[in-house]
Design a protein around this motif. Sequence first.
Motif, PDB file in Angstrom:
ATOM      1  N   GLN A   9       0.837  -1.197   0.000  1.00  0.00           N
ATOM      2  CA  GLN A   9       0.000   0.000   0.000  1.00  0.00           C
ATOM      3  C   GLN A   9       0.872   1.247   0.000  1.00  0.00           C
ATOM      4  OE1 GLN A   9      -2.988   0.067   3.044  1.00  0.00           O
ATOM      5  NE2 GLN A   9      -3.667   2.140   2.559  1.00  0.00           N
ATOM      6  N   ARG A  10       0.642   2.110  -0.959  1.00  0.00           N
ATOM      7  CA  ARG A  10       1.415   3.340  -1.065  1.00  0.00           C
ATOM      8  C   ARG A  10       1.155   4.263   0.125  1.00  0.00           C
ATOM      9  NH1 ARG A  10       3.220   5.308  -6.172  1.00  0.00           N
ATOM     10  NH2 ARG A  10       2.686   7.373  -5.387  1.00  0.00           N
ATOM     11  N   ALA A  11       2.153   5.080   0.432  1.00  0.00           N
ATOM     12  CA  ALA A  11       2.022   6.019   1.539  1.00  0.00           C
ATOM     13  C   ALA A  11       0.921   7.038   1.289  1.00  0.00           C
ATOM     14  CB  ALA A  11       3.357   6.733   1.774  1.00  0.00           C
ATOM     15  N   ASP A  12       0.642   7.331   0.019  1.00  0.00           N
ATOM     16  CA  ASP A  12      -0.382   8.333  -0.295  1.00  0.00           C
ATOM     17  C   ASP A  12      -1.741   7.720  -0.609  1.00  0.00           C
ATOM     18  OD1 ASP A  12       0.289   7.212  -2.731  1.00  0.00           O
ATOM     19  OD2 ASP A  12       0.945   9.080  -3.674  1.00  0.00           O
ATOM     20  N   HIS A  13      -1.924   6.436  -0.320  1.00  0.00           N
ATOM     21  CA  HIS A  13      -3.214   5.791  -0.557  1.00  0.00           C
ATOM     22  C   HIS A  13      -4.021   5.665   0.732  1.00  0.00           C
ATOM     23  CE1 HIS A  13      -2.551   3.775  -4.773  1.00  0.00           C
ATOM     24  NE2 HIS A  13      -2.419   5.086  -4.778  1.00  0.00           N
ATOM     25  N   VAL A  14      -4.065   6.751   1.482  1.00  0.00           N
ATOM     26  CA  VAL A  14      -4.899   6.873   2.679  1.00  0.00           C
ATOM     27  C   VAL A  14      -5.355   8.319   2.786  1.00  0.00           C
ATOM     28  CG1 VAL A  14      -4.000   4.976   4.109  1.00  0.00           C
ATOM     29  CG2 VAL A  14      -2.767   7.147   4.023  1.00  0.00           C
ATOM     30  N   GLY A  15      -6.504   8.514   3.401  1.00  0.00           N
ATOM     31  CA  GLY A  15      -7.023   9.862   3.536  1.00  0.00           C
ATOM     32  C   GLY A  15      -6.139  10.752   4.374  1.00  0.00           C
ATOM     33  N   PHE A  16      -5.561  10.213   5.464  1.00  0.00           N
ATOM     34  CA  PHE A  16      -4.772  11.071   6.353  1.00  0.00           C
ATOM     35  C   PHE A  16      -3.478  11.542   5.716  1.00  0.00           C
ATOM     36  CE2 PHE A  16      -3.450   6.742   7.735  1.00  0.00           C
ATOM     37  CZ  PHE A  16      -2.072   6.851   7.588  1.00  0.00           C
ATOM     38  N   ALA A  17      -3.114  11.002   4.542  1.00  0.00           N
ATOM     39  CA  ALA A  17      -1.942  11.491   3.816  1.00  0.00           C
ATOM     40  C   ALA A  17      -2.317  12.594   2.835  1.00  0.00           C
ATOM     41  CB  ALA A  17      -1.267  10.337   3.074  1.00  0.00           C
ATOM     42  N   GLY A  18      -3.579  12.994   2.830  1.00  0.00           N
ATOM     43  CA  GLY A  18      -4.014  14.066   1.939  1.00  0.00           C
ATOM     44  C   GLY A  18      -4.696  13.589   0.686  1.00  0.00           C
ATOM     45  N   ASN A  19      -4.913  12.283   0.545  1.00  0.00           N
ATOM     46  CA  ASN A  19      -5.615  11.753  -0.620  1.00  0.00           C
ATOM     47  C   ASN A  19      -7.107  12.007  -0.444  1.00  0.00           C
ATOM     48  OD1 ASN A  19      -6.921   9.944  -2.508  1.00  0.00           O
ATOM     49  ND2 ASN A  19      -4.992   8.830  -2.667  1.00  0.00           N
ATOM     50  N   ASP A  20      -7.685  12.813  -1.330  1.00  0.00           N
ATOM     51  CA  ASP A  20      -9.094  13.176  -1.185  1.00  0.00           C
ATOM     52  C   ASP A  20     -10.017  12.345  -2.062  1.00  0.00           C
ATOM     53  OD1 ASP A  20      -8.408  14.195  -3.637  1.00  0.00           O
ATOM     54  OD2 ASP A  20      -8.903  16.277  -3.188  1.00  0.00           O
ATOM     55  N   VAL A  21      -9.499  11.244  -2.608  1.00  0.00           N
ATOM     56  CA  VAL A  21     -10.318  10.348  -3.424  1.00  0.00           C
ATOM     57  C   VAL A  21     -10.598   9.046  -2.678  1.00  0.00           C
ATOM     58  CG1 VAL A  21     -10.481   9.079  -5.600  1.00  0.00           C
ATOM     59  CG2 VAL A  21      -9.407  11.344  -5.545  1.00  0.00           C
ATOM     60  N   VAL A  22      -9.552   8.363  -2.229  1.00  0.00           N
ATOM     61  CA  VAL A  22      -9.749   7.132  -1.465  1.00  0.00           C
ATOM     62  C   VAL A  22     -10.303   7.480  -0.088  1.00  0.00           C
ATOM     63  CG1 VAL A  22      -7.389   7.051  -0.521  1.00  0.00           C
ATOM     64  CG2 VAL A  22      -8.691   4.938  -0.810  1.00  0.00           C
ATOM     65  N   ARG A  23     -11.301   6.710   0.365  1.00  0.00           N
ATOM     66  CA  ARG A  23     -12.006   7.018   1.612  1.00  0.00           C
ATOM     67  C   ARG A  23     -11.593   6.016   2.694  1.00  0.00           C
ATOM     68  NH1 ARG A  23     -17.346   7.225  -2.046  1.00  0.00           N
ATOM     69  NH2 ARG A  23     -16.026   5.700  -3.099  1.00  0.00           N
ATOM     70  N   THR A  24     -10.897   6.516   3.712  1.00  0.00           N
ATOM     71  CA  THR A  24     -10.388   5.656   4.779  1.00  0.00           C
ATOM     72  C   THR A  24     -10.715   6.249   6.155  1.00  0.00           C
ATOM     73  OG1 THR A  24      -8.224   6.766   4.610  1.00  0.00           O
ATOM     74  CG2 THR A  24      -8.517   4.723   3.356  1.00  0.00           C
ATOM     75  N   PRO A  25     -11.986   6.371   6.496  1.00  0.00           N
ATOM     76  CA  PRO A  25     -12.345   7.041   7.752  1.00  0.00           C
ATOM     77  C   PRO A  25     -11.815   6.340   9.004  1.00  0.00           C
ATOM     78  CG  PRO A  25     -14.260   5.947   6.783  1.00  0.00           C
ATOM     79  CD  PRO A  25     -13.179   5.952   5.743  1.00  0.00           C
ATOM     80  N   HIS A  26     -11.724   5.015   8.996  1.00  0.00           N
ATOM     81  CA  HIS A  26     -11.287   4.305  10.192  1.00  0.00           C
ATOM     82  C   HIS A  26      -9.776   4.406  10.378  1.00  0.00           C
ATOM     83  CE1 HIS A  26     -15.317   2.847  10.769  1.00  0.00           C
ATOM     84  NE2 HIS A  26     -15.342   2.377   9.533  1.00  0.00           N
ATOM     85  N   LEU A  27      -9.024   4.299   9.290  1.00  0.00           N
ATOM     86  CA  LEU A  27      -7.585   4.528   9.392  1.00  0.00           C
ATOM     87  C   LEU A  27      -7.313   5.983   9.757  1.00  0.00           C
ATOM     88  CD1 LEU A  27      -6.311   2.472   6.315  1.00  0.00           C
ATOM     89  CD2 LEU A  27      -6.080   1.882   8.731  1.00  0.00           C
TER      90      LEU A  27
END
Length: 507
Positions: A9-27
């Motif tokens: 998993q890429r470092a930018d494939h989470v919401g908390f990294a600023g990605n505003d497309v993939v949705r990761t509310p629990h992470l």
Amino acid sequence: MLFIITDQQRADHVGFAGNDVVRTPHLDSIAARGTVFDNAWVANPVCMPNRSSIMTGRMPSAHGVIFNDRSLAWGANTHVRQFREAGYRTALIGKSHLQHGMSRNAVGDTGLQAAVDSPYPAGWDTLEHAERYFDGEPEFPDGFYGFDHVELAIDHGSRITGHHMRWALEKGASPEALAVPYTAECPGERRYRDWWQIYRPTYDEELHSSRFVAERTAAFIADAARAGEPWLAWASFPDPHHPMCPPGKWFDRHRPDEMVLPRTVDDPLDAAPEHLQRCARLHPSRQQYWVHPCGLDGDHDLARAAIAATYGMVELIDDCVGQILAAVERSGAHDDTIVVFTTDHGDMMGDHGLLLKGCMHYRGTLQVPMVIASPGRGAKRTSSLASSVDLGPTLLDLAGLAPYDGIWGVSLSPVLDDPAASVRESALIEDDIPDSNRSWGDMPTKTRTLIAGGMKYTRHSTGEDQLFCLDDDPDELTDLSTDYPTVHAAMVGLLADALIEAADTAR
């Protein structure tokens, strides 16, 4: 203690990294109460070596698992062993890949006698061989690298084996739908036209590996809570590693034509090492082996399809993380549980026109998401340097447990208290491919990268190298190795120092 780890998993494939497309509310909720490490790197960008480094706190050249071609020594000390000896109930649910069951055909036979005879009884490293689960489950010796409870999901994509297979059969799955091949012949719906590895599985999403990991981890936490015992659970998701096949509704979470391509997707790689140029021209439809490093060969539609499917896999994982966090809440341990989230390595995902991983020492494969939520410390974000080898020492430190000889990683605890603190000046990354490798073709057999002072220097066994200033050039488009000889020389010296420091002296 809850350790959540994904695969590729890429470092930018989470919401908390600023990605505003993939949705990761629990992470994101873990990040909202923990320390986010924005400058975290692997010790090795391949599954088995880095997983073994996370477990041992040691570099691959020290613990011996330098590629997906050998199992971690049975007697290797791990941070999990320390927790078990301290009275913790320990569990590994999902992907292990500490033994090379699924990758045992990754390299060819040298035709020579081995350098060292194994001191362990025959069969010690076959516990991750899928065929051992077809008619039942193998009996595990006492303590699997420190885990006293093990339930494995051995394979990727829609291939279901290991304890995961036994679990799926109990839920009514048909045997023929489970142990499918890693080829275009595996059953799938809406497969991408030019790459068999993007498709929707034919089974119900409740049978997928992510659901298995969530359900069984939640059950372990509940059992430990009822027993009143401290626990350490590794929830190890096989996704979002390729094949990229999110099940059911998760396949349609994102439209490929709406995916934004990486800024570097059309990098001509004119000055890049030769093997990277070859990989970029190797379209995955021409892969020799399903994990072979490859590229887009100009196929932007493929990149969009891969990103969309991967986002679906990540969002299913996030939903499952929510199930596990809810189990922690029900156990009454929410305010007393350390939670870690990371992955074993990244994926190029179209960066520089490349896909997958392996000898591609760009930040897409080398940089990882890393969050440590420690009760009472609050939310922070740090640019301090961190490595995968630091996770084990950090957990031991937080639990007040003693380290063991040979640990090369350092505790990140000071950074959890003060995000401006620094515990390491550089991060060394190793990457080795055996000379006998028969599936990856003509690639460098050894690659080393050093991250230091905002610079990133990579040297291949071919003699080729690359130097980037990550602060000024985060996309790694301008190689400074020729035009800045003084900086280049300094980084070569720092790499030499790091290699000397990393040489193992453990007893």
